[in-house]
Design an enzyme around this catalytic site. Structure first.
Site, PDB file in Angstrom:
ATOM      1  N   ASP A 214      -0.484  -2.742  -2.486  1.00 30.20           N
ATOM      2  CA  ASP A 214      -0.457  -1.808  -1.341  1.00 30.20           C
ATOM      3  C   ASP A 214       0.278  -0.548  -1.785  1.00 30.20           C
ATOM      4  OD1 ASP A 214      -0.528  -0.705   1.341  1.00 30.20           O
ATOM      5  OD2 ASP A 214      -0.474  -2.742   2.144  1.00 30.20           O
ATOM      6  N   GLY A 240      -0.051   0.685  -5.436  1.00 31.25           N
ATOM      7  CA  GLY A 240      -1.287   1.398  -5.742  1.00 31.25           C
ATOM      8  C   GLY A 240      -2.070   1.678  -4.475  1.00 31.25           C
ATOM      9  N   PHE A 242      -5.968   1.637  -2.888  1.00 27.93           N
ATOM     10  CA  PHE A 242      -7.320   1.145  -3.186  1.00 27.93           C
ATOM     11  C   PHE A 242      -8.355   2.263  -3.119  1.00 27.93           C
ATOM     12  CE2 PHE A 242      -6.610  -1.161   1.120  1.00 27.93           C
ATOM     13  CZ  PHE A 242      -7.044  -0.099   1.890  1.00 27.93           C
ATOM     14  N   HIS A 260     -12.696  -3.132   8.089  1.00 28.51           N
ATOM     15  CA  HIS A 260     -13.088  -2.550   9.388  1.00 28.51           C
ATOM     16  C   HIS A 260     -12.414  -1.207   9.690  1.00 28.51           C
ATOM     17  CE1 HIS A 260      -9.816  -4.125  12.409  1.00 28.51           C
ATOM     18  NE2 HIS A 260      -9.278  -3.831  11.256  1.00 28.51           N
TER      19      HIS A 260
END
Lengths: 351, 351
Positions: A214, A240, A242, A260
């Site tokens: 994260d 990090g 994504f 989502h």
């Protein structure tokens, strides 16, 4: 939340019974009364106060700083709704509110409700505008990026991450048990938040080495939680994004309540990155309140998608068929959907 | 709304089952999602549009002025919640939403939900403040008197009066059937609004002469409704204020959803006036969402009392025992409570 998921079938049968009745309409239309009553009780820490022991109306009114005009109705409404018990004039928690809504217990799940009370209730008040414009209804005009704003404020971030744990616990326990972990050695949870998913998976499967991935701001909150669960030797944090970084190279990539939040292109990009991160035979697990393929049963999943409408620039929830299609497109050779708990299911892709 | 009334018992048994589950907590805490979805659908007249016939997603999105981002989730959520049906891609009303939420039908009950959507949802957003201060949370600062403001604006007044009809119809029909009307010749409904209570009582009991008593602004709305029901020969409007004028001299005085709007002193004053208006053997019928005497079952009645907290300066709902006590104090020799429908009961006093 299986009751939410199964309610529609009952509702539909009520609606088609003869003669038609207005009850389900009026009951749902005014359901925000019960909702806001519980949210205010969580905000005022009624259940944390009563976890110390039963209290009389007078003492509780004083301790909570309530005005006498509404305090008795408020507390008795909580009794009638099943969130408090009352005996000989003394109020006390029910077993479930004592376990889940006492802030001093690790089983506290009120973070999600605190967030609902502080932000979502008002944002949903502008649902009609969101439906007409397709635009999120931020509580602060100019707050372009929900997550940037959240991550910039440590106290607010911790609240958000705890809220995520609260709403995810049941699904996390189900994934820890249901997935064939014996086949794999390493696993990373991307967008790990406080880390409850990787923690539950590692607690249940002692052969696994785990990574929580994260943004760097999450590190102290994650590490504190891992230490509380005595998993520091097997579970590490890797900072990090994504969006800009590759995902950790492991046997299994997990994303819980992540896909989502994002647009279709962003969803596909994340799935592609998961494909690139795992070896041949590796797996990708995505879980969310997956909508049933016929889009007529999982009311909570559909409402969660409207929640993404009011909360995010382009997020939306999706069906199992949608997600399996995107996984196939990314190259996963085998995909399946498995129900977890309540409205949540996981979609699994095998490379 | 009996489902609301009976839910707590189920909830309580769930809460005490082993092991405790967070479902009822999360489901109630987020119940405002389903609530606001239905309220927005009523606001955008989804059901009035579909009363003309089934429509595809594309046509409906255009007709309702929806943005494509959320329209499918919104309509499918209404399907999953039991308010719409969908077949071969066409959306249509359920029998109950077609009957109760099409604005062009006299059976429309959406007025209450329009009011909930426009005012109550936001006022309830300030429930915590109301609980801490004991003060109503008006949407317009300086709007000291809800009813004065309502009555000053003819369009708003008509909306409010129709809303009252929507929420009262079932109880009105029950009173028309259950009360021993054969013993009496004349009846007045005080705070009559659109007049649905007196209309239903007069339709069912053709020997009765009836009066609708309310502020003069109500006259045209009341008289239109009485004419629609062909009752002009037996039902008349009498202008007046139940604060400053005596009540009409009749055999039976009725007040529906009136007493809960006011303070304890005002309630007692109204009951005293009802006592003065009827002859020996005459009756007073007060109905509201009467709270059960033990204040632990009728969740809707308790929540309605919190609604009075956020909406009125001093109103509150009450138990049957409370009301019978006030009636005895005013001089009524005989009192009883009878259940009507859902959360509503009537308290009857015989002079």
């Amino acid at each position: 939340m299986s009751a939410t998921t199964t309610a529609p079938a009952q509702a539909a049968s009520t609606a088609t019974a003869t003669p038609p009745s207005p009850e389900h309409i009026l009951q749902t239309g005014l359901a925000f009364w019960a909702s806001k009553t519980l949210l205010s009780a969580v905000e005022m820490e009624v259940f944390t106060e009563l976890a110390r022991g039963p209290e009389s109306l007078e003492v509780l009114t004083g301790r909570l700083g309530l005005h006498p005009r509404g305090s008795r109705d408020f507390l008795d409404a909580l009794v009638a709704l099943g969130f408090l018990d009352r005996e000989d004039g003394s109020y006390r928690n029910t077993p479930s509110t004592d376990l889940f809504l006492d802030k001093h217990k690790p089983s506290y799940i009120g973070g999600m409700l605190e967030m609902a009370n502080k932000r979502l209730y008002l944002q949903w008040g502008r649902l009609t505008i969101a439906l007409r414009t397709g635009e999120r209804q931020s509580e602060e005009p100019g707050e372009e990026n929900l997550f940037a704003a959240l991550y910039a404020d440590p106290a607010r971030l911790k609240g958000f991450l705890k809220a995520m744990t609260g709403i995810s616990r049941g699904a996390n326990l189900a994934i820890a048990s249901k997935f064939p972990w014996a086949k794999y050695k390493t696993v990373a949870d991307c967008g790990t938040a406080q880390g409850d998913l990787i923690v539950q998976v590692a607690l249940k499967n002692t052969h696994l080495q785990g990574i929580g991935f994260d943004l760097p701001e999450v590190a102290p909150i994650f590490e504190e939680y891992v230490e509380e669960n005595r998993l520091s030797s097997r579970v590490q944090f890797k900072p990090g994004s994504f969006f800009t970084d590759p995902l950790p190279k492991v046997d299994v990539i997990m994303m819980g309540h992540i896909l989502h939040d994002w647009s279709l292109d962003e969803k596909k990009m994340l799935i592609r990155k998961a494909y690139e991160a795992v070896p041949e035979g590796g797996a990708f697990i995505a879980y969310d309140s997956i909508i049933d393929d016929d889009r007529r049963k999982n009311a909570f999943g559909l409402l969660m998608s409207l929640n993404m409408l009011v909360e995010t620039p382009a997020g939306f929830d999706y069906t199992g068929a949608d997600c399996q299609g995107w996984m196939k497109e990314a190259g996963f050779r085998e995909t399946r959907v498995e129900h977890l708990v309540g409205p949540d299911s996981m979609v699994i892709g095998i490379k």
